[in-house]
Design a protein around this motif. Sequence first.
Motif, PDB file in Angstrom:
ATOM      1  N   UNK A 259       1.037  -1.103  -0.040  1.00  0.00           N
ATOM      2  CA  UNK A 259       0.407   0.144   0.220  1.00  0.00           C
ATOM      3  C   UNK A 259       1.018   1.560  -0.160  1.00  0.00           C
ATOM      4  N   UNK A 260       2.296   1.189   0.538  1.00  0.00           N
ATOM      5  CA  UNK A 260       3.020   2.366   0.435  1.00  0.00           C
ATOM      6  C   UNK A 260       3.801   2.012  -0.225  1.00  0.00           C
ATOM      7  N   UNK A 261       4.921   2.475  -1.039  1.00  0.00           N
ATOM      8  CA  UNK A 261       6.727   2.224  -1.832  1.00  0.00           C
ATOM      9  C   UNK A 261       7.136   1.759  -0.542  1.00  0.00           C
ATOM     10  N   UNK A 262       7.015   2.046   0.889  1.00  0.00           N
ATOM     11  CA  UNK A 262       8.152   1.607   1.644  1.00  0.00           C
ATOM     12  C   UNK A 262       7.759   0.756   1.864  1.00  0.00           C
ATOM     13  N   UNK A 263       6.868   0.068   2.320  1.00  0.00           N
ATOM     14  CA  UNK A 263       6.147  -0.957   2.947  1.00  0.00           C
ATOM     15  C   UNK A 263       6.232  -2.304   2.150  1.00  0.00           C
ATOM     16  N   UNK A 264       6.494  -3.920   2.380  1.00  0.00           N
ATOM     17  CA  UNK A 264       6.317  -4.481   1.420  1.00  0.00           C
ATOM     18  C   UNK A 264       6.240  -5.560   2.350  1.00  0.00           C
ATOM     19  N   UNK A 265       4.566  -5.736   3.168  1.00  0.00           N
ATOM     20  CA  UNK A 265       4.683  -7.137   4.125  1.00  0.00           C
ATOM     21  C   UNK A 265       4.612  -8.455   3.751  1.00  0.00           C
TER      22      UNK A 265
END
Lengths: 113, 111
Positions: free
Chosen positions: A69-75
């Motif tokens: 959902x955000x560029x910096x996070x990838x769970x």
Amino acid sequence: DAGITQSPRYKITETGRQVTLMCHQTWSHSYMFWYRQDLGHGLRLIYYSAAADITDKGEVPDGYVVSRSKTENFPLTLESATRSQTSVYFCASSQTNQSPPQHFGDGTRLSIL
Amino acid sequence: SQKIEQNSEALNIQEGKTATLTCNYTNYSPAYLQWYRQDPGRGPVFLLLIRENEKEKRKERLKVTFDTTLKQSLFHITASQPADSATYLCALVGNTGKLIFGQGTTLQVKP
């Protein structure tokens, strides 16, 4: 310092549980990746993302779910963990495309009992 | 099928000698090949990239060669030091456009 942070570093859980591994990068790289590393197999790509809200499967995606959902996070989520998913998981990012170079986090060691 | 092969046996050498690691591939035509270093408990760290039109690439004590006819890359560390002890991974872009890694070769440099 800028970089990739993975959390937790170590996790023990039980078969059937849901577990989420977190990945955060401060470079604003477009591409992010999840790999698993097992003895005898090397690094294998699970999922990758080209940008926020764009994800695609890698070599071994079954049993995993990702979101961005955000560029910096990838769970990375294991919806119902199995013993075969015991592994070391690495998150990586790259600036322009899938390739050179990729910058890796220090991994999450996941044990499923 | 597509394969990347690195020597799975550890390479043990004496300090000061040159270490040479091999990466062989089959059924790929990569535009470039990369080498990474991985220390225990850490993620891989990018070292060098060599393109298909480059025969050789150097960075300080590191040298990489790329022979597209032999489908092989050699990774050399000259004047090796105990601090060079690590696992070294080669990687290339496969036919699916994804980066594919070899299993890595562990180098042990003894003082």
